[in-house]
Motif scaffolding. Structure first.
Motif, PDB file in Angstrom:
ATOM      1  N   SER A   1     -10.335  -3.094   7.657  1.00  0.00           N
ATOM      2  CA  SER A   1     -10.897  -1.820   7.193  1.00  0.00           C
ATOM      3  C   SER A   1      -9.954  -1.102   6.243  1.00  0.00           C
ATOM      4  CB  SER A   1     -11.209  -0.917   8.392  1.00  0.00           C
ATOM      5  OG  SER A   1     -10.033  -0.660   9.147  1.00  0.00           O
ATOM      6  N   GLY A   2      -8.656  -1.449   6.319  1.00  0.00           N
ATOM      7  CA  GLY A   2      -7.678  -0.824   5.439  1.00  0.00           C
ATOM      8  C   GLY A   2      -7.915  -1.136   3.974  1.00  0.00           C
TER       9      GLY A   2
ATOM     10  N   LEU B   1      -9.957   1.579   2.161  1.00  0.00           N
ATOM     11  CA  LEU B   1      -9.183   2.760   1.782  1.00  0.00           C
ATOM     12  C   LEU B   1      -8.334   2.486   0.549  1.00  0.00           C
ATOM     13  CD1 LEU B   1      -8.217   5.634   2.277  1.00  0.00           C
ATOM     14  CD2 LEU B   1      -6.549   4.721   3.928  1.00  0.00           C
ATOM     15  N   ILE B   2      -7.733   1.316   0.500  1.00  0.00           N
ATOM     16  CA  ILE B   2      -6.924   0.956  -0.671  1.00  0.00           C
ATOM     17  C   ILE B   2      -7.797   0.888  -1.917  1.00  0.00           C
ATOM     18  CG2 ILE B   2      -5.435  -0.802  -1.706  1.00  0.00           C
ATOM     19  CD1 ILE B   2      -4.599  -1.582   1.143  1.00  0.00           C
ATOM     20  N   GLN B   3      -9.011   0.351  -1.767  1.00  0.00           N
ATOM     21  CA  GLN B   3      -9.918   0.268  -2.912  1.00  0.00           C
ATOM     22  C   GLN B   3     -10.275   1.661  -3.430  1.00  0.00           C
ATOM     23  OE1 GLN B   3     -11.244  -2.779  -4.456  1.00  0.00           O
ATOM     24  NE2 GLN B   3     -11.401  -1.125  -5.970  1.00  0.00           N
ATOM     25  N   ILE B   4     -10.468   2.600  -2.508  1.00  0.00           N
ATOM     26  CA  ILE B   4     -10.756   3.982  -2.899  1.00  0.00           C
ATOM     27  C   ILE B   4      -9.585   4.561  -3.691  1.00  0.00           C
ATOM     28  CG2 ILE B   4     -11.096   6.329  -2.023  1.00  0.00           C
ATOM     29  CD1 ILE B   4     -12.650   5.068   0.321  1.00  0.00           C
ATOM     30  N   LYS B   5      -8.362   4.326  -3.199  1.00  0.00           N
ATOM     31  CA  LYS B   5      -7.173   4.840  -3.897  1.00  0.00           C
ATOM     32  C   LYS B   5      -7.015   4.165  -5.256  1.00  0.00           C
ATOM     33  CE  LYS B   5      -4.345   4.208  -0.321  1.00  0.00           C
ATOM     34  NZ  LYS B   5      -3.104   4.256   0.510  1.00  0.00           N
TER      35      LYS B   5
ATOM     36  N   ASP C   1       0.836  -1.200   0.000  1.00  0.00           N
ATOM     37  CA  ASP C   1       0.000   0.000   0.000  1.00  0.00           C
ATOM     38  C   ASP C   1       0.872   1.252   0.000  1.00  0.00           C
ATOM     39  OD1 ASP C   1      -2.182   1.755   0.276  1.00  0.00           O
ATOM     40  OD2 ASP C   1      -2.045   1.658   2.461  1.00  0.00           O
ATOM     41  N   ARG C   2       1.906   1.257   0.831  1.00  0.00           N
ATOM     42  CA  ARG C   2       2.791   2.420   0.884  1.00  0.00           C
ATOM     43  C   ARG C   2       3.576   2.567  -0.422  1.00  0.00           C
ATOM     44  NH1 ARG C   2       4.145   5.263   5.231  1.00  0.00           N
ATOM     45  NH2 ARG C   2       1.892   5.125   5.438  1.00  0.00           N
TER      46      ARG C   2
END
Length: 216
Positions: free
Chosen positions: A195-196, A199-203, A164-165
């Motif tokens: 839940s992370g 957020l990754i899906q949004i990005k 992710d980073r």
């Protein structure tokens, strides 16, 4: 009391054996007792070190809660110089890095994180420090250096976070296809209940969705 002939023979045999092997037995006993004493001493030392480090860590936590950033750094330096072999030193480095980052002292934060990377006894603490350091380098636009920090092997539970980073860094470099691959990899490696992942899906959606499929 007088000894009979058989007893005299036994005593003579024992005396002869002791003259031949007694010195060796004595030295073996000395070595064994010395090793036991050393082990007991080391255990006592380790327990004492841990107890003292725990007390110092409580002092650090109080400084963090009181937002006393100077004391946080001072206590952390004391911890690292006196109890570097304990888990408390590793946790102190991470806490001091966050305190410095929140105060806008990024160089101090990087120094603390690098200490954890170099000195931590466990891969998990090193992984946390590397991900956080890469985040600071991303903010500083030191993209290549950030990716270098994230190179190499990480504990499996950190694999998704690392990818992710990496995706964030690649987006900042405008390498969108590579970023998609990194985000997709992060999604696959994270627990579906995390839940992370949302957020990754949004990005991922923000840069065009999943990476293009490779030709067969």
């Amino acid at each position: 009391m007088a000894y009979d002939h058989a007893e005299q023979e036994q005593l003579a045999g024992l005396k002869s054996w002791w003259e031949q092997y007694g010195n060796l037995v004595t030295w073996l006993l000395i070595i064994a007792l010395g090793a036991f004493a050393a082990w007991k001493g080391w255990t006592y030392y380790q327990n004492k070190q841990t107890a003292q480090a725990a007390q110092l860590y409580e002092e650090l936590q109080s400084a963090v809660q009181g937002n006393d950033k100077e004391k946080v750094q001072r206590v952390t330096g004391d911890m690292q110089s006196r109890f570097s072999g304990t888990a408390y030193a590793q946790m102190s480095g991470l806490a001091a890095a966050k305190s410095a980052f929140d105060a806008g002292e990024f160089q101090t934060a990087k120094t603390q994180l690098q200490w954890v990377i170099d000195k931590a006894k466990t891969d998990e603490y090193k992984a946390i420090a590397k991900v956080r350091l890469a985040g600071i380098l991303l903010d500083e636009k030191a993209y290549d250096e950030a990716l270098k920090v994230l190179a190499g092997k990480f504990p499996s539970q950190f694999a998704g976070l690392v990818d992710d980073r990496k995706g964030d860094i690649l987006v900042a470099q405008n390498k969108l296809e590579e970023a998609r691959v990194a985000y997709q990899s992060a999604m696959e490696k994270m627990d579906p209940r995390s839940s992370g992942r949302q957020l990754i899906q949004i990005k991922l959606d923000a840069i065009g969705g999943a990476p293009a499929a490779k030709a067969a």
